[in-house]
Write a protein that holds these residues in place. Structure first.
Motif, short mmCIF file in Angstrom:
data_model
loop_
_atom_site.label_atom_id
_atom_site.label_comp_id
_atom_site.label_asym_id
_atom_site.label_seq_id
_atom_site.Cartn_x
_atom_site.Cartn_y
_atom_site.Cartn_z
N VAL A 76 0.84 -1.20 0.00
CA VAL A 76 0.00 0.00 0.00
C VAL A 76 0.87 1.25 0.00
O VAL A 76 0.55 2.26 -0.63
CB VAL A 76 -0.95 -0.02 1.21
N GLU A 77 2.01 1.16 0.68
CA GLU A 77 2.92 2.30 0.74
C GLU A 77 3.63 2.52 -0.60
O GLU A 77 3.61 3.63 -1.15
CB GLU A 77 3.96 2.08 1.84
N VAL A 78 4.28 1.48 -1.15
CA VAL A 78 5.09 1.66 -2.37
C VAL A 78 4.22 1.91 -3.59
O VAL A 78 4.69 2.48 -4.59
CB VAL A 78 6.01 0.44 -2.61
N SER A 79 2.96 1.51 -3.55
CA SER A 79 2.06 1.77 -4.67
C SER A 79 1.64 3.23 -4.75
O SER A 79 1.08 3.66 -5.76
CB SER A 79 0.81 0.89 -4.54
N GLY A 80 1.90 3.99 -3.68
CA GLY A 80 1.46 5.38 -3.62
C GLY A 80 0.06 5.53 -3.05
O GLY A 80 -0.44 6.65 -2.91
N PHE A 81 -0.58 4.41 -2.70
CA PHE A 81 -1.94 4.47 -2.19
C PHE A 81 -2.01 5.20 -0.85
O PHE A 81 -2.93 5.99 -0.61
CB PHE A 81 -2.52 3.06 -2.03
N SER A 82 -1.04 4.94 0.05
CA SER A 82 -1.08 5.61 1.36
C SER A 82 -0.91 7.11 1.21
O SER A 82 -1.58 7.90 1.89
CB SER A 82 0.00 5.03 2.28
N ARG A 83 -0.02 7.55 0.28
CA ARG A 83 0.17 8.98 0.06
C ARG A 83 -1.09 9.61 -0.52
O ARG A 83 -1.44 10.75 -0.20
CB ARG A 83 1.37 9.21 -0.86
N SER A 84 -1.77 8.87 -1.38
CA SER A 84 -3.01 9.37 -1.96
C SER A 84 -4.08 9.55 -0.89
O SER A 84 -4.82 10.54 -0.88
CB SER A 84 -3.50 8.41 -3.04
N ILE A 85 -4.16 8.59 0.04
CA ILE A 85 -5.14 8.66 1.11
C ILE A 85 -4.86 9.87 2.00
O ILE A 85 -5.76 10.61 2.39
CB ILE A 85 -5.15 7.36 1.92
N VAL A 86 -3.57 10.07 2.33
CA VAL A 86 -3.19 11.22 3.16
C VAL A 86 -3.54 12.53 2.45
O VAL A 86 -4.13 13.44 3.04
CB VAL A 86 -1.68 11.18 3.48
N ALA A 87 -3.18 12.63 1.17
CA ALA A 87 -3.43 13.86 0.42
C ALA A 87 -4.92 14.16 0.35
O ALA A 87 -5.34 15.32 0.49
CB ALA A 87 -2.84 13.74 -0.99
N THR A 88 -5.73 13.12 0.15
CA THR A 88 -7.18 13.31 0.07
C THR A 88 -7.75 13.74 1.41
O THR A 88 -8.62 14.63 1.48
CB THR A 88 -7.86 12.02 -0.39
N ALA A 89 -7.25 13.12 2.50
CA ALA A 89 -7.74 13.49 3.83
C ALA A 89 -7.42 14.95 4.14
O ALA A 89 -8.26 15.67 4.69
CB ALA A 89 -7.11 12.57 4.89
N VAL A 90 -6.23 15.39 3.78
CA VAL A 90 -5.84 16.78 4.01
C VAL A 90 -6.71 17.72 3.18
O VAL A 90 -7.15 18.77 3.64
CB VAL A 90 -4.35 16.98 3.69
N LYS A 91 -6.97 17.32 1.93
CA LYS A 91 -7.79 18.16 1.05
C LYS A 91 -9.21 18.29 1.59
O LYS A 91 -9.82 19.37 1.55
CB LYS A 91 -7.81 17.55 -0.35
N VAL A 92 -9.76 17.18 2.09
CA VAL A 92 -11.14 17.19 2.59
C VAL A 92 -11.25 17.93 3.92
O VAL A 92 -12.15 18.74 4.13
CB VAL A 92 -11.66 15.74 2.73
#
Length: 465
Positions: A76-92
């Protein structure tokens, strides 16, 4: 005197952990030191016959869950999924709600099946960047991550694939979804009170003119702008793990029945290998769900994952072994301490508690505190006293699901004392010390311990399960 020996062993282990030494090394030292002071002739027999036996037994049952959880989290980390989740949470939620954003991200990852230890590594760089932008003291990061990863999604919310929610299934014949109403109430209580505490700490720091600070250790490099996968795709593997865990929980008992045996294909007439399915069904379900999640990540992020798969999985395996060995060593420590006369004094004092749920909660959380491990303390308590808990619950008409949820949440109560492996890892990764940040972790520990007795009160007041 016997009680003082037990307390001295616990204090010794807490002190060495507080000073940064490995509990894998010092848990047996502390345990066998207590044995030496009690009966020197029992040192060797206790080490091989109890400490090692319990440690290896724990690894036999639960290491696959640690391993698969770590591999899934790393992918989940190396796929970029965790960074995407963090970025979305910050945006929301907005950068002004940095604490809430980190708690939400940690909760999504842990409830989705990512190992607690992996969440620490995955979330810390983003937490540091968010706290720096919001000018929140860095020393509050460990408490924030602890609230999101070590509390309500670990043992309160029904369906959690974390090991602390799986161990009771083998003793009570329940599933990971046990007592959904009580678990949800407990989870909401922890989240609301924990966030109120952290926000209060932030406001106090702001009023004192304290910002993020300078000269910190282990500061991550600023995140590089990159194209991240869409949020819905990033969350998909977490949803898959949750839904497949639910499905496998129902399918496995239907497929194998209450018992399953097979005869190994070896020379001679070997005895059949018999599996008591209700005791392992939940573990099998979580393993199968994590495998399904791993396949989902591989399918949806093949290119990104394959480029880092070899090194990433090596790191995941190393992390899983460290986490499992930390917990197993503390499990062995707790087993030895529980066999000493001094612990009998403690056990007799706790057995005087008349209420079966309070008795179980106090016993489990006390052992979790002694061992510094939620899973280790609960495993020892249930192995020794599950039959007693069940008999008292049956006499009082209490469902096994309630026993499951109380045991699970109690294990995550006083477990996070200074010698806890996850606490040590969290502080090491963030580059902070017990002196700087443990106060906030301990406050969260108090809140999640109180939550256990809140759900006990709710059950007796309403009968909800």
């Amino acid at each position: 005197m016997s009680l003082l020996i037990v307390l001295a062993a616990l204090v010794f282990l807490m002190v060495v952990a507080y000073r940064g030494y490995s509990v894998i090394l010092f848990a047996p030292v502390a345990a066998l030191g207590a044995v030496l002071l009690t009966d020197p002739t029992l040192v060797a027999p206790m080490f091989t016959g109890l400490f090692m036996d319990k440690m290896v037994g724990f690894l036999k049952l639960y290491f696959p869950v640690f391993l698969l959880g770590a591999v899934f989290g790393k992918l989940v980390e190396v796929s970029g999924f965790s960074r995407s989740i963090v970025a979305t949470a910050v945006k929301v939620l907005g950068p002004s709600r940095a604490m809430l954003a980190i708690v939400v991200v940690c909760a999504l990852l842990t409830y989705g099946g990512v190992s607690l230890f992996v969440v620490v590594f995955a979330v810390y760089p983003f937490a540091a960047e968010l706290f720096r932008r919001a000018n929140i003291p860095k020393r509050l990061i460990p408490g924030t991550i602890a609230l999101g990863a070590f509390t309500f999604t670990m043992d309160a919310l029904p369906g959690s694939p974390q090991i602390q929610n799986i161990i009771p299934t083998g003793f009570f014949g329940t599933t990971a979804l046990a007592a959904p109403i009580l678990g949800t109430i407990g989870g909401v209580f922890i989240l609301v009170c924990g966030m109120a505490y952290l926000e209060w700490r932030r406001r106090v720091a702001l009023a004192a003119g304290e910002g993020y600070g300078e000269g910190h250790l282990n500061e991550p490099a600023p995140p590089v702008d990159e194209r991240l996968p869409p949020a819905w795709l990033a969350v998909l593997p977490l949803v898959v793990v949750g839904l497949s865990n639910l499905a496998y929980t129902h399918w496995i008992p239907d497929l194998y029945g209450s018992s399953h045996s097979f005869v190994p294909s070896v020379m001679g007439s070997p005895a059949p290998v018999v599996q008591d399915v209700p005791k392992v069904a939940a573990i099998w379900a979580v393993m199968a769900a994590l495998l399904t999640g791993i396949v989902c990540v591989l399918i949806t992020a093949w290119t990104a994952v394959t480029t880092a798969f070899a090194e990433g999985t090596k790191a995941a395996v190393g992390g899983a072994m460290l986490a499992a060995m930390n917990t197993a060593s503390e499990y062995g420590f707790g087993a030895v301490i529980a066999a000493l006369p001094g612990f009998l004094v403690v056990a007799n004092a706790m057995s005087a508690i008349p209420d079966p749920l309070v008795h179980q909660a106090v016993t489990v959380t006390s052992l979790a505190g002694i061992t510094g491990s939620a899973s280790g303390g609960m495993g020892i308590a249930l192995a020794a006293m599950a039959d007693t808990f069940i008999a008292h619950a049956n006499a009082a008409g209490i469902p096994m699901e309630v026993l499951h949820r109380v045991a699970s949440m109690a294990s995550g109560g006083m477990d996070t004392l200074p010698h806890n492996g996850a606490v040590i890892t969290l502080l090491a990764v963030t580059g902070l010390t017990h002196r700087q940040s443990y106060k906030d972790i301990f406050a969260i520990t108090i809140i999640k311990t109180i939550a256990v007795f809140v759900i006990i009160g709710v059950y007796y007041a309403t009968g909800w399960v």
